[in-house]
Design a protein around this motif. Structure first.
Motif, short mmCIF file in Angstrom:
data_model
loop_
_atom_site.label_atom_id
_atom_site.label_comp_id
_atom_site.label_asym_id
_atom_site.label_seq_id
_atom_site.Cartn_x
_atom_site.Cartn_y
_atom_site.Cartn_z
N THR A 247 5.66 -5.43 -10.03
CA THR A 247 4.46 -4.77 -9.51
C THR A 247 4.33 -5.00 -8.01
O THR A 247 4.03 -4.07 -7.25
CB THR A 247 3.21 -5.30 -10.23
OG1 THR A 247 3.29 -4.98 -11.62
CG2 THR A 247 1.94 -4.68 -9.65
N VAL A 248 4.55 -6.21 -7.57
CA VAL A 248 4.42 -6.56 -6.15
C VAL A 248 5.45 -5.82 -5.31
O VAL A 248 5.13 -5.27 -4.25
CB VAL A 248 4.56 -8.09 -5.96
CG1 VAL A 248 4.60 -8.44 -4.48
CG2 VAL A 248 3.42 -8.83 -6.65
N ASN A 254 7.09 0.98 -1.71
CA ASN A 254 6.65 2.37 -1.66
C ASN A 254 5.17 2.47 -1.99
O ASN A 254 4.80 2.88 -3.10
CB ASN A 254 7.48 3.21 -2.62
CG ASN A 254 7.31 4.71 -2.38
OD1 ASN A 254 6.32 5.15 -1.82
ND2 ASN A 254 8.29 5.49 -2.81
N PRO A 255 4.29 2.09 -1.04
CA PRO A 255 2.84 2.08 -1.31
C PRO A 255 2.29 3.42 -1.80
O PRO A 255 1.52 3.44 -2.77
CB PRO A 255 2.24 1.67 0.04
CG PRO A 255 3.33 0.92 0.72
CD PRO A 255 4.61 1.58 0.30
N HIS A 258 3.04 3.82 -5.41
CA HIS A 258 2.27 2.84 -6.19
C HIS A 258 0.84 3.31 -6.38
O HIS A 258 0.31 3.29 -7.51
CB HIS A 258 2.27 1.48 -5.46
CG HIS A 258 1.22 0.53 -5.94
ND1 HIS A 258 1.38 -0.25 -7.07
CD2 HIS A 258 -0.02 0.26 -5.45
CE1 HIS A 258 0.28 -0.96 -7.25
NE2 HIS A 258 -0.57 -0.68 -6.29
N TYR A 259 0.21 3.76 -5.30
CA TYR A 259 -1.20 4.18 -5.38
C TYR A 259 -1.35 5.49 -6.13
O TYR A 259 -2.34 5.68 -6.85
CB TYR A 259 -1.79 4.28 -3.98
CG TYR A 259 -2.00 2.95 -3.32
CD1 TYR A 259 -2.87 2.01 -3.86
CD2 TYR A 259 -1.32 2.60 -2.15
CE1 TYR A 259 -3.05 0.77 -3.27
CE2 TYR A 259 -1.50 1.36 -1.55
CZ TYR A 259 -2.37 0.46 -2.12
OH TYR A 259 -2.54 -0.77 -1.53
N ALA A 260 -0.38 6.38 -6.01
CA ALA A 260 -0.43 7.64 -6.75
C ALA A 260 -0.39 7.37 -8.25
O ALA A 260 -1.16 7.97 -9.03
CB ALA A 260 0.73 8.55 -6.34
N GLU A 291 -0.65 10.82 2.55
CA GLU A 291 0.68 10.58 1.98
C GLU A 291 0.59 10.35 0.47
O GLU A 291 1.45 10.82 -0.28
CB GLU A 291 1.31 9.35 2.65
CG GLU A 291 2.79 9.16 2.35
CD GLU A 291 3.65 10.30 2.84
OE1 GLU A 291 4.69 10.58 2.20
OE2 GLU A 291 3.29 10.92 3.86
N ILE A 292 -0.42 9.65 0.04
CA ILE A 292 -0.62 9.42 -1.40
C ILE A 292 -0.79 10.75 -2.12
O ILE A 292 -0.23 10.98 -3.20
CB ILE A 292 -1.85 8.52 -1.64
CG1 ILE A 292 -1.58 7.11 -1.11
CG2 ILE A 292 -2.21 8.47 -3.12
CD1 ILE A 292 -2.80 6.22 -1.08
#
Length: 333
Positions: A247-248, A254-255, A258-260, A291-292
């Motif tokens: 997860t980390v 690729n933030p 991850h957030y998407a 970007e998300i």
């Protein structure tokens, strides 16, 4: 002279916004429209001006509205969820992250490690320092110490301690040489040998490298070994530490992705992280939300705002989230 006129104009605008907000407690749409479209500096100005005019912190007023709505059938026009959303939106980024961290730790045995990871991975070192200061000021506690004292112990806890240490001392510039060396160390103490991953090596790398340096390391790992580091963590014989590390690493490497994925799971109701939707929408709105949204559309075939519209019940809260989704991301000053 132009700067003075601009400041005067800004103050005049915030006075008008404050009066509209103050007079609109029974007409929620006016409040949403007045606040959701404002950037961070504008919200700060509104909060300061509201205090000057009415002698009360706007966030405290919003929180009172939440209590009132809970006990008086929403006479204030603010649902509890909407009051909480607007309160979070009006907080400065450092204070907001401090509140998110406290909320995560307040879950006792069910600590929300994911939101803590997002703070330590998604913020610059200078920002993390301000978060810790805000945390101490607001809660009279030390964030690092509260993480160390989590019971029962959890692998996420050890990783978070390492990430917290990484924000204290590291090289300002990233190094290809260090990234390649660290990638090889991760391989040799992970998939390059039999048995479980050597946690000591992983935690050492996490604690001594900046987030940009770690991101470069994971990029080098993929270039050298032909696959993402997270793929090596999918061994069925691995345990909780490897799951937490996966997860980390995804959040570091690729933030937007991850957030998407976090937003999609929250919108669809397939996650136990109940506060994820609001947390991500508010915290990333002026960082990388554009970007998300691109990743979200590519991965799930629909716009984020459309997903919210189709899956979140109609009302003030949905309108607020859609307003944030339609904002253009700007840099936080």
């Amino acid at each position: 002279m132009a700067t003075k006129n601009q400041t005067s104009s800004s103050h005049g605008s915030s006075e008008s916004d404050c009066k509209e907000i103050h007079d609109s407690w029974g007409r929620l749409n006016h409040i949403v429209q007045a606040l959701a479209s404002k950037n961070q500096l504008e919200r700060l100005q509104i909060r300061e001006t509201y205090m000057e005019i009415y002698g009360e912190d706007l966030i405290s007023h919003l929180q009172k509205a939440q209590i009132t709505s809970q006990s008086q059938s929403y006479e204030s026009g603010l649902s509890p969820k909407m009051s909480a959303a607007l309160s979070m939106w009006m907080l400065g980024p450092h204070e907001r992250d401090a509140v998110v961290a406290r909320d995560a730790l307040d879950q006792q045995s069910d600590v929300n490690y994911k939101s803590l990871v997002e703070i330590f991975v998604g913020r610059k070192s200078s920002h993390v320092l301000l978060i810790k200061q805000a945390y101490q000021t607001r809660f009279r506690r030390q964030l690092d110490q509260d993480i160390v004292n989590i019971e029962p112990p959890h692998p996420f806890q050890r990783i978070l301690v390492a990430l917290a240490a990484s924000h204290y001392a590291h090289q300002a510039d990233v190094s290809q040489h260090i990234a390649k060396c660290d990638a090889r160390r991760l391989y040799q103490t992970g998939e390059g040998r039999s048995g479980a991953i050597d946690e000591t090596v992983v935690l050492e790398v996490l604690s001594k490298r900046s987030i940009p340096q770690l991101k470069l390391t994971f990029s080098c790992y993929k270039r050298i070994y032909g696959h993402d580091y997270t793929k090596s963590l999918k061994n069925e014989n691995y345990g909780e530490f490897e799951d937490a590390l996966k997860t980390v690493v995804k959040c570091i490497y690729n933030p937007p992705k991850h957030y998407a994925k976090t937003l999609y799971a929250s919108i669809k109701g397939t996650t136990t992280d109940k506060g994820a939707l609001l947390r991500v929408m508010v915290n990333r709105a002026e960082v990388d939300m554009d970007e998300i949204q691109k990743v979200f559309k590519k991965k799930y075939g629909m716009e984020l705002r459309d997903a919210i519209f189709e899956n979140i019940p109609s009302g003030d809260y949905r309108d607020f989230l859609i307003s944030i989704a339609t904002k253009t991301a700007t840099d936080i000053s």
